[in-house]
Enzyme design. Structure first.
Site, PDB file in Angstrom:
ATOM      1  N   ARG A 233      47.789 -12.905  25.742  1.00  0.00           N
ATOM      2  CA  ARG A 233      48.991 -12.223  26.236  1.00  0.00           C
ATOM      3  C   ARG A 233      49.380 -12.783  27.609  1.00  0.00           C
ATOM      4  NH1 ARG A 233      47.727  -7.154  27.737  1.00  0.00           N
ATOM      5  NH2 ARG A 233      45.487  -7.224  27.443  1.00  0.00           N
TER       6      ARG A 233
ATOM      7  N   SER B  70      39.526 -10.753  24.237  1.00  0.00           N
ATOM      8  CA  SER B  70      38.381  -9.866  24.004  1.00  0.00           C
ATOM      9  C   SER B  70      38.709  -8.730  23.058  1.00  0.00           C
ATOM     10  CB  SER B  70      37.867  -9.284  25.327  1.00  0.00           C
ATOM     11  OG  SER B  70      38.797  -8.381  25.876  1.00  0.00           O
TER      12      SER B  70
ATOM     13  N   ASP C 127      34.054 -11.498  25.050  1.00  0.00           N
ATOM     14  CA  ASP C 127      34.197 -10.790  26.322  1.00  0.00           C
ATOM     15  C   ASP C 127      33.539 -11.660  27.396  1.00  0.00           C
ATOM     16  OD1 ASP C 127      33.864  -9.212  28.565  1.00  0.00           O
ATOM     17  OD2 ASP C 127      33.119  -7.462  27.481  1.00  0.00           O
TER      18      ASP C 127
ATOM     19  N   TYR D   3      39.846  -5.106  42.908  1.00  0.00           N
ATOM     20  CA  TYR D   3      40.624  -6.247  42.385  1.00  0.00           C
ATOM     21  C   TYR D   3      40.789  -7.317  43.462  1.00  0.00           C
ATOM     22  CZ  TYR D   3      44.543  -8.735  40.184  1.00  0.00           C
ATOM     23  OH  TYR D   3      45.359  -9.700  39.636  1.00  0.00           O
TER      24      TYR D   3
HETATM   25  P1  NAP Z   1      47.539  -9.095  30.933  1.00  0.00           P
HETATM   26  O1  NAP Z   1      48.907  -9.242  30.406  1.00  0.00           O
HETATM   27  O2  NAP Z   1      46.938  -7.735  31.084  1.00  0.00           O
HETATM   28  O3  NAP Z   1      46.562 -10.021  30.074  1.00  0.00           O
HETATM   29  C1  NAP Z   1      45.204 -10.062  30.377  1.00  0.00           C
HETATM   30  C2  NAP Z   1      44.514 -11.036  29.459  1.00  0.00           C
HETATM   31  O4  NAP Z   1      43.107 -11.063  29.789  1.00  0.00           O
HETATM   32  C3  NAP Z   1      44.626 -10.637  28.004  1.00  0.00           C
HETATM   33  O5  NAP Z   1      44.776 -11.801  27.229  1.00  0.00           O
HETATM   34  C4  NAP Z   1      43.276  -9.986  27.724  1.00  0.00           C
HETATM   35  O6  NAP Z   1      42.916 -10.117  26.379  1.00  0.00           O
HETATM   36  C5  NAP Z   1      42.363 -10.824  28.601  1.00  0.00           C
HETATM   37  N1  NAP Z   1      41.106 -10.155  28.928  1.00  0.00           N
HETATM   38  C6  NAP Z   1      40.921  -9.002  29.610  1.00  0.00           C
HETATM   39  N2  NAP Z   1      39.608  -8.719  29.715  1.00  0.00           N
HETATM   40  C7  NAP Z   1      38.962  -9.719  29.072  1.00  0.00           C
HETATM   41  C8  NAP Z   1      37.592 -10.001  28.841  1.00  0.00           C
HETATM   42  N3  NAP Z   1      36.613  -9.190  29.285  1.00  0.00           N
HETATM   43  N4  NAP Z   1      37.276 -11.126  28.155  1.00  0.00           N
HETATM   44  C9  NAP Z   1      38.240 -11.963  27.692  1.00  0.00           C
HETATM   45  N5  NAP Z   1      39.550 -11.738  27.886  1.00  0.00           N
HETATM   46  C10 NAP Z   1      39.902 -10.627  28.565  1.00  0.00           C
HETATM   47  O7  NAP Z   1      47.427  -9.732  32.400  1.00  0.00           O
HETATM   48  P2  NAP Z   1      48.243 -10.912  33.108  1.00  0.00           P
HETATM   49  O8  NAP Z   1      49.216 -10.294  34.021  1.00  0.00           O
HETATM   50  O9  NAP Z   1      48.673 -11.921  32.116  1.00  0.00           O
HETATM   51  O10 NAP Z   1      47.071 -11.491  34.024  1.00  0.00           O
HETATM   52  C11 NAP Z   1      46.401 -12.713  33.762  1.00  0.00           C
HETATM   53  C12 NAP Z   1      45.638 -13.100  35.024  1.00  0.00           C
HETATM   54  O11 NAP Z   1      46.569 -13.240  36.103  1.00  0.00           O
HETATM   55  C13 NAP Z   1      44.617 -12.058  35.470  1.00  0.00           C
HETATM   56  O12 NAP Z   1      43.470 -12.694  35.987  1.00  0.00           O
HETATM   57  C14 NAP Z   1      45.347 -11.330  36.579  1.00  0.00           C
HETATM   58  O13 NAP Z   1      44.461 -10.739  37.499  1.00  0.00           O
HETATM   59  C15 NAP Z   1      46.132 -12.461  37.198  1.00  0.00           C
HETATM   60  N6  NAP Z   1      47.299 -12.045  37.977  1.00  0.00           N
HETATM   61  C16 NAP Z   1      48.311 -11.325  37.408  1.00  0.00           C
HETATM   62  C17 NAP Z   1      49.404 -10.947  38.195  1.00  0.00           C
HETATM   63  C18 NAP Z   1      50.566 -10.159  37.645  1.00  0.00           C
HETATM   64  O14 NAP Z   1      51.420  -9.706  38.435  1.00  0.00           O
HETATM   65  N7  NAP Z   1      50.687  -9.983  36.344  1.00  0.00           N
HETATM   66  C19 NAP Z   1      49.435 -11.297  39.544  1.00  0.00           C
HETATM   67  C20 NAP Z   1      48.387 -12.025  40.086  1.00  0.00           C
HETATM   68  C21 NAP Z   1      47.325 -12.395  39.291  1.00  0.00           C
HETATM   69  P3  NAP Z   1      42.500  -8.838  25.492  1.00  0.00           P
HETATM   70  O15 NAP Z   1      43.680  -7.933  25.460  1.00  0.00           O
HETATM   71  O16 NAP Z   1      42.144  -9.393  24.188  1.00  0.00           O
HETATM   72  O17 NAP Z   1      41.319  -8.248  26.191  1.00  0.00           O
END
Ligand code: NAP
Length: 255
Positions: free
Chosen positions: A18, A40, A66, A162
């Site tokens: 995602r 995961s 995971d 975080y």
């Molecule tokens: P997201 O839409 O919530 O997606 C998170 C992804 O991580 C999903 O594919 C989820 O897959 C996977 N995931 C979560 N726990 C996991 C685990 N234990 N093992 C394997 N996969 C796992 O989040 P996002 O916004 O795309 O964020 C992606 C990265 O960017 C993260 O590291 C986040 O901290 C960072 N980030 C995001 C933002 C923002 O504003 N969105 C800003 C700065 C940094 P499942 O659903 O299958 O678990």
């Protein structure tokens, strides 16, 4: 339609089901890499990422693991190696955030966030590094956050665990870049507010306030992060390692 940059390369994107991870999968597939899409829990979303890649002429496979478990991470790497070969390009993107991550946070919330965001990054890099050094080729991007650079003044009561986890990811990547060069380059990407599932429950007021304090006057897209990640993995970035690159529309700037 594939570009040549990563032809014949195997890329692992954790959390590729995602959001930001999915966009990174698409960008690296477009550059010719074979994509290991990790997730995961969101199996349907991960399969959808794969179908989209295939529809665009790319290739890959879905791997459930995971990343907070070293055993599960190891098993996933074994499967990727047996299916396609060793991982050349690694993007540690899987991450979680919690609204219970604040001054009243319970110990288990701290542990959960650190175990996915920091331990998960460590597990993936640790499993990849020896093979990359032997093959004298490895490129790693760790997804951090601007919260790993400075606590948000707009959310002073939140994101303690975080922010700590994302600062630690930056420190970890720097140390790995020093330890594993020149064979392996390791960089961090620190996004600001990006529209994904992670941020969809943010209040409209907070979102407006953040955008009002962003020179680019908008939230970021997953593609914004994917382009920077692609660049850091590519040959064009061959003199860049141990760095943290911010994509936040100017909301955070490094000295
Ligand atoms: P997201 O839409 O919530 O997606 C998170 C992804 O991580 C999903 O594919 C989820 O897959 C996977 N995931 C979560 N726990 C996991 C685990 N234990 N093992 C394997 N996969 C796992 O989040 P996002 O916004 O795309 O964020 C992606 C990265 O960017 C993260 O590291 C986040 O901290 C960072 N980030 C995001 C933002 C923002 O504003 N969105 C800003 C700065 C940094 P499942 O659903 O299958 O678990």
């Amino acid at each position: 339609m594939a570009e040549e940059e990563f032809d014949g390369r195997v890329a692992l994107v954790t959390g590729g089901s995602r959001g930001i991870g999915r966009a990174i999968c698409h960008r690296l597939a477009k550059a010719g890499a074979w994509i290991a899409i990790n997730h995961s829990a969101s199996e349907d979303a991960a399969n959808e990422t794969l179908e989209q890649i295939k529809a665009a002429g790319g290739e890959g496979q879905v791997y459930r693991a995971d990343v907070s478990s070293f055993e599960a991470t190891n098993t996933m790497y074994d499967a990727i190696e047996s299916d396609r070969g060793p991982v050349d390009l690694l993007v540690t993107n899987a991450g979680i955030a919690s609204f219970n991550d604040n001054v009243d946070m319970a110990v288990d919330v701290w542990r959960q966030i650190l175990s996915v965001n920091l331990d998960g990054t460590f597990h993936c890099v640790w499993r990849a590094k020896d093979g990359m050094r032997e093959r004298n080729y490895g490129r790693i991007v760790c997804i951090s956050s601007i919260n790993g650079i400075a606590p948000s003044v707009m959310r002073p009561d939140r994101l303690i665990a975080y922010g700590t986890s994302k600062s630690a990811v930056i420190a970890f990547a720097r140390n790995c870049a020093t330890a594993f060069g020149p064979a392996i380059r390791v960089n961090c990407v620190a996004p600001g507010l990006i529209d994904t599932d992670m941020t969809k429950d943010m209040s409209d007021d907070l979102r407006r306030e953040i955008i009002a304090n962003t020179p680019a006057a908008r939230a970021g897209t997953p593609e914004d992060v994917a382009e920077l990640t692609y660049f850091l993995l590519s040959d064009a970035a061959s003199f860049i390692t141990g760095q943290t690159c911010v994509t936040s529309g100017g909301r955070v700037t490094l000295p």
